[in-house]
Design an enzyme around this catalytic site. Structure first.
Site, mmCIF file in Angstrom:
data_model
loop_
_atom_site.group_PDB
_atom_site.id
_atom_site.type_symbol
_atom_site.label_atom_id
_atom_site.label_comp_id
_atom_site.label_asym_id
_atom_site.label_seq_id
_atom_site.Cartn_x
_atom_site.Cartn_y
_atom_site.Cartn_z
ATOM 1 C CE LYS A 1 68.867 23.557 26.227
ATOM 2 N NZ LYS A 1 69.831 24.402 25.270
ATOM 3 C CD GLN B 1 73.397 24.109 24.007
ATOM 4 O OE1 GLN B 1 72.185 23.518 24.027
ATOM 5 N NE2 GLN B 1 73.449 25.023 24.738
ATOM 6 C CG ASP C 1 66.843 27.353 21.219
ATOM 7 O OD1 ASP C 1 66.332 27.562 22.303
ATOM 8 O OD2 ASP C 1 68.177 27.472 21.133
#
Ligand code: NAP
Length: 279
Positions: A54, A98, A121
């Site tokens: 990413k 994450q 996200d």
């Protein structure tokens, strides 16, 4: 019938290029690049790879990316404090934590420490509510990427019977909400669903989001149905029995090269959206 391919790699590439253009324009006006900070807690090798991918992709397409790594002994309070600092930092546009985080860390508490206007996200309750209510907000990246992919091929969603297999908070549940918002008729299936095969057979659109190799058999696919396989299992195997499903479907996502690339592209597009709100 042999299905046509929903090419996530090509569609993501187009989105990344458009995102890079927007990033360059914002950089001029903002005096800095749109910035994404990734937070990795612990040493999980797969998570490390995802975060690195990413960050590299962000840098390649004109965003600034910063990686923060916290030890796998971190407490909830420590991780929350770090995320709160980033939430308050004016040079940060988007924050990605994450997941999964180590088991001693309260993941929902950490997500809620992300300020809603930096939740690129799409993991906070605010973003989840926006998806459910059909309001403007950040989408969970994989569900958002799936909708973008279907739209890129102009596949109709209205009135279609969409069967979503899986109901996780980051994937199954929100993709069903986004499909409902687009006037699909949505059925959710999960581990307690009776007669999974019979339900899937009624689908015009199947979204597989389970994490079990080839759980969805090819002969469950109604001829002409659209198949989106978000599953990613060891050995590059999806949740759908690909070859047999492709014999019956009208459109199908390959694994890899389907849903996966759309997820990262959506993350970067949403980071640029976040930076735009700071102009
Ligand atoms: P998850 O949190 O483990 O959720 C799995 C879901 O599948 C649960 O809702 C579970 O039901 C359901 N399920 C399990 N066994 C089932 C069965 N036999 N029949 C029907 N449903 C069953 O997983 P996730 O995070 O949503 O991820 C799902 C898959 O998508 C994984 O392969 C993951 O690697 C992949 N993924 C890909 C991307 C990408 O960017 N491409 C992003 C995220 C995830 P219960 O709720 O009843 O337990």
């Amino acid at each position: 019938m042999t299905a046509r391919i929903l090419d996530g790699t090509a569609t993501a590439q187009a989105l990344l290029e458009e995102t890079a253009d927007r990033a360059a324009k914002i950089t001029e006006r903002l005096g800095r690049k749109p910035s994404l900070v990734t937070v990795l807690v612990g040493e999980d090798p797969a998570s490390k790879t995802y975060v690195k991918m990413k960050a590299n992709r962000a840098a390649k397409y004109g965003l600034e990316s910063r990686r923060i790594e916290l030890p796998d002994t971190s407490t909830t309070a420590e991780v929350v404090a770090r995320v709160e600092e980033l939430s308050a930092d004016d040079t940060v546009d988007g924050i990605l934590v994450q997941h999964p985080v180590p088991s001693q860390v309260d993941e929902p508490a950490v997500f809620e420490a992300i300020r809603a206007d930096k939740d690129v996200d799409g993991v906070t309750m605010t973003s989840f509510a926006a998806m459910g209510l059909g309001r403007t907000g950040f989408q969970s990246c994989t569900p958002g990427g799936i909708i973008r992919l279907l739209d890129a091929y102009q596949l109709p969603l209205e009135g279609q019977h969409a069967v979503v297999v899986g109901r996780s908070p980051i994937l199954g549940k929100p993709v069903g909400m986004l499909l409902l918002e687009r006037n699909a008729t949505v059925t959710y299936c999960h581990s307690r669903t009776r007669d999974l095969a019979e339900v899937v057979r009624t689908a015009d659109l199947i979204v597989a989001a389970v994490g079990r190799p080839e759980l969805i058999r090819g002969d469950w696919v109604k001829p002409g149905a659209v198949v989106v396989d978000a599953g990613y299992n060891p050995g590059n195997v999806g949740d759908v029995e690909y070859a047999a499903a492709a014999e019956r479907a009208s459109w199908i996502t390959p694994v890899p090269g389907g849903v996966g690339p759309m997820t990262i592209a959506t993350l970067l597009a949403q980071t640029v959206d976040a930076a735009l709100t700071r102009l």
